[in-house]
Scaffold this motif. Structure first.
Motif, PDB file in Angstrom:
ATOM      1  N   ILE A  53       0.998  -1.171  -0.237  1.00  0.00           N
ATOM      2  CA  ILE A  53      -0.567  -0.270  -0.067  1.00  0.00           C
ATOM      3  C   ILE A  53       1.072   0.965  -0.045  1.00  0.00           C
ATOM      4  O   ILE A  53       0.697   2.379  -0.754  1.00  0.00           O
ATOM      5  N   SER A  54       2.045   1.372   0.699  1.00  0.00           N
ATOM      6  CA  SER A  54       2.806   2.120   0.962  1.00  0.00           C
ATOM      7  C   SER A  54       3.122   2.200  -1.128  1.00  0.00           C
ATOM      8  O   SER A  54       3.484   3.983  -0.651  1.00  0.00           O
ATOM      9  N   GLU A  55       3.972   1.686  -1.847  1.00  0.00           N
ATOM     10  CA  GLU A  55       4.042   1.111  -2.592  1.00  0.00           C
ATOM     11  C   GLU A  55       3.136   2.737  -3.626  1.00  0.00           C
ATOM     12  O   GLU A  55       3.638   2.953  -4.440  1.00  0.00           O
ATOM     13  N   LEU A  56       2.214   1.747  -3.380  1.00  0.00           N
ATOM     14  CA  LEU A  56       0.514   2.342  -4.765  1.00  0.00           C
ATOM     15  C   LEU A  56       0.765   3.564  -4.375  1.00  0.00           C
ATOM     16  O   LEU A  56       0.117   3.923  -5.230  1.00  0.00           O
ATOM     17  N   PHE A  57       0.541   4.569  -3.200  1.00  0.00           N
ATOM     18  CA  PHE A  57       0.475   5.301  -2.627  1.00  0.00           C
ATOM     19  C   PHE A  57       2.058   6.342  -2.870  1.00  0.00           C
ATOM     20  O   PHE A  57       1.475   7.502  -3.510  1.00  0.00           O
ATOM     21  N   ALA A  58       2.921   5.830  -3.557  1.00  0.00           N
ATOM     22  CA  ALA A  58       4.179   6.401  -3.826  1.00  0.00           C
ATOM     23  C   ALA A  58       4.259   6.566  -5.436  1.00  0.00           C
ATOM     24  O   ALA A  58       4.511   7.848  -5.430  1.00  0.00           O
ATOM     25  N   THR A  59       3.019   6.082  -5.617  1.00  0.00           N
ATOM     26  CA  THR A  59       2.605   5.715  -7.289  1.00  0.00           C
ATOM     27  C   THR A  59       2.128   6.564  -7.486  1.00  0.00           C
ATOM     28  O   THR A  59       2.062   7.703  -8.322  1.00  0.00           O
ATOM     29  N   VAL A  60       0.997   6.677  -7.000  1.00  0.00           N
ATOM     30  CA  VAL A  60       0.038   7.706  -6.902  1.00  0.00           C
ATOM     31  C   VAL A  60      -0.071   9.336  -6.316  1.00  0.00           C
ATOM     32  O   VAL A  60      -0.271  10.177  -7.369  1.00  0.00           O
ATOM     33  N   LYS A  61       0.701   9.333  -5.800  1.00  0.00           N
ATOM     34  CA  LYS A  61       1.640  10.517  -5.618  1.00  0.00           C
ATOM     35  C   LYS A  61       2.309  10.575  -6.719  1.00  0.00           C
ATOM     36  O   LYS A  61       2.638  12.230  -7.344  1.00  0.00           O
ATOM     37  N   THR A  62       3.109  10.429  -7.397  1.00  0.00           N
ATOM     38  CA  THR A  62       4.513  10.608  -8.262  1.00  0.00           C
ATOM     39  C   THR A  62       3.273  10.739  -9.297  1.00  0.00           C
ATOM     40  O   THR A  62       3.910  11.333 -10.646  1.00  0.00           O
ATOM     41  N   MET A  63       2.809   9.958  -9.710  1.00  0.00           N
ATOM     42  CA  MET A  63       1.636  10.299 -10.899  1.00  0.00           C
ATOM     43  C   MET A  63       0.408  11.600 -10.946  1.00  0.00           C
ATOM     44  O   MET A  63       0.668  11.718 -12.563  1.00  0.00           O
ATOM     45  N   PHE A  64       0.289  12.135 -10.324  1.00  0.00           N
ATOM     46  CA  PHE A  64      -0.005  13.184  -9.811  1.00  0.00           C
ATOM     47  C   PHE A  64       0.357  14.528  -9.467  1.00  0.00           C
ATOM     48  O   PHE A  64       0.201  15.258  -9.442  1.00  0.00           O
TER      49      PHE A  64
END
Length: 67
Positions: A53-64
């Protein structure tokens, strides 16, 4: 895709091992240790999921591009 399949197999393996240990401990009359084994299995799986989940949030943060 390969990482998610590996994670599913790891969680399933932990579940099987915890279930077998739980049944063995209950049948031998060690109910407290069976409960602790189940709790330890749940904690291990939760730590694995929290990492994902931490990796998912990091990816979403980078994406947006959020800071």
């Amino acid at each position: 895709m390969n990482v998610s399949v590996d994670l599913i197999f790891k969680i399933a393996g932990i579940g099987i091992v915890v279930t077998v240990l739980n049944q063995v401990l209950i049948r031998s009359g060690r109910d407290d240790q069976a409960m602790m084994t189940t709790l330890a299995g749940i904690i291990v799986v939760l730590f694995m999921i929290i990492k994902m989940i931490s990796e998912l949030f990091a990816t979403v943060k980078t994406m947006f591009q959020l800071y």
